[in-house]
Design a protein around this motif. Structure first.
Motif, PDB file in Angstrom:
ATOM      1  N   LYS A  15       0.917  -1.050  -0.083  1.00 32.54           N
ATOM      2  CA  LYS A  15      -0.093  -0.003  -0.062  1.00 32.54           C
ATOM      3  C   LYS A  15       1.041   1.104  -0.012  1.00 32.54           C
ATOM      4  O   LYS A  15       1.876   1.171   0.891  1.00 32.54           O
ATOM      5  CB  LYS A  15      -0.896   0.085   1.143  1.00 32.54           C
ATOM      6  N   GLY A  18      -4.580   5.482  -1.097  1.00 27.30           N
ATOM      7  CA  GLY A  18      -5.962   4.902  -1.244  1.00 27.30           C
ATOM      8  C   GLY A  18      -6.103   3.775  -2.347  1.00 27.30           C
ATOM      9  O   GLY A  18      -7.109   2.736  -2.029  1.00 27.30           O
ATOM     10  N   ASP A  21      -6.446   0.365  -0.349  1.00 24.55           N
ATOM     11  CA  ASP A  21      -7.370   0.250   0.403  1.00 24.55           C
ATOM     12  C   ASP A  21      -8.679  -0.263  -0.282  1.00 24.55           C
ATOM     13  O   ASP A  21      -9.567  -0.878  -0.030  1.00 24.55           O
ATOM     14  CB  ASP A  21      -7.684   1.510   1.244  1.00 24.55           C
ATOM     15  N   ARG A 304      -0.209  11.755   1.791  1.00 27.17           N
ATOM     16  CA  ARG A 304       0.981  11.775   0.858  1.00 27.17           C
ATOM     17  C   ARG A 304       1.239  13.259   0.822  1.00 27.17           C
ATOM     18  O   ARG A 304       0.435  14.236   0.411  1.00 27.17           O
ATOM     19  CB  ARG A 304       0.754  11.135  -0.528  1.00 27.17           C
ATOM     20  N   LYS A 309      -2.252  17.361  -3.026  1.00 26.03           N
ATOM     21  CA  LYS A 309      -2.810  17.597  -1.478  1.00 26.03           C
ATOM     22  C   LYS A 309      -2.731  19.170  -1.015  1.00 26.03           C
ATOM     23  O   LYS A 309      -3.036  19.138   0.329  1.00 26.03           O
ATOM     24  CB  LYS A 309      -2.153  16.669  -0.472  1.00 26.03           C
ATOM     25  N   GLN A 361       6.816   9.819   7.340  1.00 24.44           N
ATOM     26  CA  GLN A 361       6.957   8.376   7.081  1.00 24.44           C
ATOM     27  C   GLN A 361       5.439   7.668   6.811  1.00 24.44           C
ATOM     28  O   GLN A 361       4.475   8.529   7.008  1.00 24.44           O
ATOM     29  CB  GLN A 361       7.326   7.721   8.411  1.00 24.44           C
ATOM     30  N   ASP A 363       3.060   5.512   8.147  1.00 23.70           N
ATOM     31  CA  ASP A 363       2.915   4.673   9.443  1.00 23.70           C
ATOM     32  C   ASP A 363       1.520   4.311   9.773  1.00 23.70           C
ATOM     33  O   ASP A 363       1.024   5.123  10.371  1.00 23.70           O
ATOM     34  CB  ASP A 363       3.689   5.418  10.451  1.00 23.70           C
ATOM     35  N   TYR A 371      -6.078   9.275  13.940  1.00 24.42           N
ATOM     36  CA  TYR A 371      -7.552   9.522  13.674  1.00 24.42           C
ATOM     37  C   TYR A 371      -8.415   9.539  14.945  1.00 24.42           C
ATOM     38  O   TYR A 371      -9.358  10.150  15.160  1.00 24.42           O
ATOM     39  CB  TYR A 371      -8.003   8.258  12.819  1.00 24.42           C
ATOM     40  N   LEU A 388     -10.019   8.894   1.071  1.00 25.05           N
ATOM     41  CA  LEU A 388     -10.701   7.996   1.973  1.00 25.05           C
ATOM     42  C   LEU A 388     -10.275   8.669   3.481  1.00 25.05           C
ATOM     43  O   LEU A 388     -11.051   8.276   4.305  1.00 25.05           O
ATOM     44  CB  LEU A 388      -9.907   6.755   2.210  1.00 25.05           C
ATOM     45  N   THR A 389      -9.378   9.529   3.498  1.00 25.42           N
ATOM     46  CA  THR A 389      -9.048  10.026   4.879  1.00 25.42           C
ATOM     47  C   THR A 389     -10.079  10.607   5.714  1.00 25.42           C
ATOM     48  O   THR A 389     -10.472  10.628   6.548  1.00 25.42           O
ATOM     49  CB  THR A 389      -8.004  10.887   4.628  1.00 25.42           C
TER      50      THR A 389
HETATM   51  P1  ADP Z   1      -4.621   8.912  -1.552  1.00 31.05           P
HETATM   52  O1  ADP Z   1      -4.972   7.747  -2.416  1.00 31.05           O
HETATM   53  O2  ADP Z   1      -4.515  10.178  -2.749  1.00 31.05           O
HETATM   54  O3  ADP Z   1      -3.136   8.959  -1.368  1.00 31.05           O
HETATM   55  P2  ADP Z   1      -6.805   8.740   0.138  1.00 31.05           P
HETATM   56  O4  ADP Z   1      -7.522   9.876   1.008  1.00 31.05           O
HETATM   57  O5  ADP Z   1      -7.597   8.166  -0.839  1.00 31.05           O
HETATM   58  O6  ADP Z   1      -5.569   9.576  -0.647  1.00 31.05           O
HETATM   59  O7  ADP Z   1      -6.246   7.442   0.737  1.00 31.05           O
HETATM   60  C1  ADP Z   1      -5.037   7.458   1.680  1.00 31.05           C
HETATM   61  C2  ADP Z   1      -4.643   6.285   2.603  1.00 31.05           C
HETATM   62  O8  ADP Z   1      -3.390   6.379   2.889  1.00 31.05           O
HETATM   63  C3  ADP Z   1      -5.598   6.372   3.856  1.00 31.05           C
HETATM   64  O9  ADP Z   1      -5.845   5.172   4.177  1.00 31.05           O
HETATM   65  C4  ADP Z   1      -4.761   7.009   4.753  1.00 31.05           C
HETATM   66  O10 ADP Z   1      -5.185   6.721   6.191  1.00 31.05           O
HETATM   67  C5  ADP Z   1      -3.147   6.391   4.178  1.00 31.05           C
HETATM   68  N1  ADP Z   1      -2.058   7.389   4.539  1.00 31.05           N
HETATM   69  C6  ADP Z   1      -1.763   8.426   3.881  1.00 31.05           C
HETATM   70  N2  ADP Z   1      -0.572   8.892   4.371  1.00 31.05           N
HETATM   71  C7  ADP Z   1      -0.249   8.044   5.306  1.00 31.05           C
HETATM   72  C8  ADP Z   1       1.060   7.917   6.187  1.00 31.05           C
HETATM   73  N3  ADP Z   1       1.846   8.895   6.041  1.00 31.05           N
HETATM   74  N4  ADP Z   1       0.927   7.040   7.038  1.00 31.05           N
HETATM   75  C9  ADP Z   1      -0.071   5.882   7.176  1.00 31.05           C
HETATM   76  N5  ADP Z   1      -1.048   6.209   6.277  1.00 31.05           N
HETATM   77  C10 ADP Z   1      -1.134   6.966   5.337  1.00 31.05           C
END
Ligand code: ADP
Length: 473
Positions: A15, A18, A21, A304, A309, A361, A363, A371, A388-389
């Motif tokens: 992963k 998103g 997920d 990210r 973003k 990172q 994580d 959250y 998704l966040t």
């Molecule tokens: P994208 O797919 O554009 O990165 P989304 O909001 O669709 O954005 O999904 C992001 C997913 O990645 C979510 O599950 C979020 O919790 C996770 N995520 C993003 N950055 C991190 C990070 N630095 N550490 C842990 N989880 C992250």
């Protein structure tokens, strides 16, 4: 009906965002409803077979591409949480996937085209009955053409669905990259801006039977010049086969009531109990990160860190939040050289600030804690296909502050389930943050938002129905 997802990510074992997920949770819901399915992935170096059940080799075969030496490919079948998966493992000396990350290599287009080719070889070897080949984003989009050229003619009858998770990434490469696939005519798939390059996403858009994207608003947005990244005229041409289907989340995985990762799990059926739980989780997190406790609201940012973003708004928002006495934690991996300097500067400016922490990172454990502990999450995206966040945040009763675009516009309503702002400007974002500070003091309104969030359904049930309609159309 067999549904085969062909993807480059699967959460949590492979992963980066998103996409992983979505592939996991959509597959899980399809399987739960009794549909037969399989997920095909590259066997990355970072994807350990120990994370899987029943891994076994299905077959091995030698391939020769163009002028390369013959190399062996191992096809594994396994399962992950009862989901059947296939891993494609080209062996050295062609270290195709045996590298440290998933993306970001100079030869990404070449690597994923090899994956496309080997996937169809596997499907052909297994002689599956008519099924759905569900492709995800540019790395797998070329399958739509490859299938028509080389496999459909041999009599197989699969339907192809391509989901665009993010149209910014299109997979552009010189035509020679595709030469090992022996297409005789590539004339209609050149990139609209750089016609000396082939655009792999464009191949998928033209040649798939159905196109989907991950929210109804984004389906409209990508047909406009502002959000289509030069593919909008093509998408307008194919608008009849394009559908916007909102993503869901895995409610078992993102479950604040049963989440063992949380120091204080959430109470069922008690909105007022949430304040106490947040307070305990916040205390734990502040201790864990060596931050000073505070009664002021905690703002999170989990993302990210790339141009999409809204990095400049994020950096500006941190200043505003800290100036107003709030706490702020960024969990963000810098994935673009364009944003590196900005965030290095932010980190230096607030290096010893008692209410600021920056974790550069990926994580997942910290993400869950955050959250659960935060009061607000900031999502000032320039564009957001679904996001998704904000959904995960609402599941943990963390109020999203979002720019109304794409899936953020479809899932968050101002002062009902979050705080929304329209313009991509520091003034509008500051205003939204000020609204958050006032909301934090307004208990009845705060309780109203928490109540509204508790009524939201983020499951896949409705959206899976829409996918099934397409699969069987
Ligand atoms: P994208 O797919 O554009 O990165 P989304 O909001 O669709 O954005 O999904 C992001 C997913 O990645 C979510 O599950 C979020 O919790 C996770 N995520 C993003 N950055 C991190 C990070 N630095 N550490 C842990 N989880 C992250």
């Amino acid at each position: 009906m067999l549904i085969i997802h062909i993807a480059t990510e699967l959460a949590p074992i492979a992963k980066t965002g998103g996409l992983g997920d979505v592939v996991y949770s959509l597959s899980k819901e399809l399987a739960r409803q009794g549909h037969q399915l399989r997920i095909i992935l590259p066997k990355y170096k970072t994807l350990s077979l120990d994370a899987l059940d029943d891994a076994q080799i299905v077959f091995k075969k030698k391939f020769t591409f163009h002028e390369s030496k013959p190399f062996e490919v191992v096809f594994w079948n396994a399962s992950y949480n009862s989901l059947p998966i296939t891993l494609i493992d080209p062996q050295p000396p062609e270290a195709v996937f045996n590298r440290d990350g998933i993306y970001g290599e100079a030869d990404d287009a070449h690597r994923f085209l090899i994956f496309c080719f080997l996937t169809l070889e596997y499907i052909s070897f297994c002689n599956f009955p008519a099924s759905i080949l569900h492709l995800h984003d540019w790395p797998t989009a070329a399958i739509a053409l490859l299938y028509k050229h080389h496999y459909q003619q041999k009599g197989s009858k699969h339907k192809i669905v391509l989901t665009i998770h993010n149209i910014l990434h299109q997979g552009k490469c010189p035509p020679e990259t595709l030469s090992f696939l022996s297409f005789n005519n590539l004339s209609d798939v050149e990139d609209p801006c750089q016609p000396y390059l082939i655009n792999l996403l464009k191949i998928g858009i033209i040649h798939s039977d159905y196109l989907t994207t991950v929210s109804p608003t984004y389906a409209k947005e990508i047909q406009t010049p502002l959000f289509g990244y030069h593919l909008d005229p093509l998408l307008r041409n194919y608008r009849d086969k394009l559908h916007g289907i909102l993503n869901g989340i895995d409610l078992d995985y993102w479950n604040p009531y049963l989440d063992k990762a949380l120091p204080a799990p959430y109470p069922k059926n008690s909105i007022t109990g949430i304040f106490e739980v947040k307070r305990k989780n916040k205390e734990y997190l502040y201790n864990h990160l060596h931050l000073t406790s505070s009664k002021a609201p905690l703002f999170a940012c989990i993302t990210r860190l790339d141009e999409q973003k809204g990095p400049h708004l994020i950096a500006h928002g941190v200043k505003t939040i800290l100036k107003q006495g709030g706490s702020c934690i960024i969990l963000g991996k810098v994935v673009s050289s364009l944003t590196q300097e900005l965030f290095d500067h932010l980190r230096q400016t607030y290096a010893n600030h008692p209410h600021f922490h920056f974790h550069d990172q990926f994580d997942e454990g910290l993400a869950k804690l955050l959250y659960a502990a935060a009061d607000f999450i900031i999502i000032p995206s320039l564009f957001e296909p679904c996001g998704l966040t904000q959904m995960i945040a609402m599941r943990y009763f963390t109020i999203p502050i979002v720019r109304t675009t794409g899936g953020l516009a479809d899932t968050v309503q101002d002062l009902e389930t979050g705080i929304c702002f329209k313009e991509m400007s520091t003034e509008h974002f500051d205003h939204a943050i000020e609204k958050a500070f006032s909301l934090y003091q307004d208990k009845p309104l705060l309780e109203h938002l928490l109540k509204m969030m508790s009524l939201k359904d983020f499951s896949w049930k409705t959206s899976v129905k829409k996918y099934l309609e397409l699969y069987s159309a």
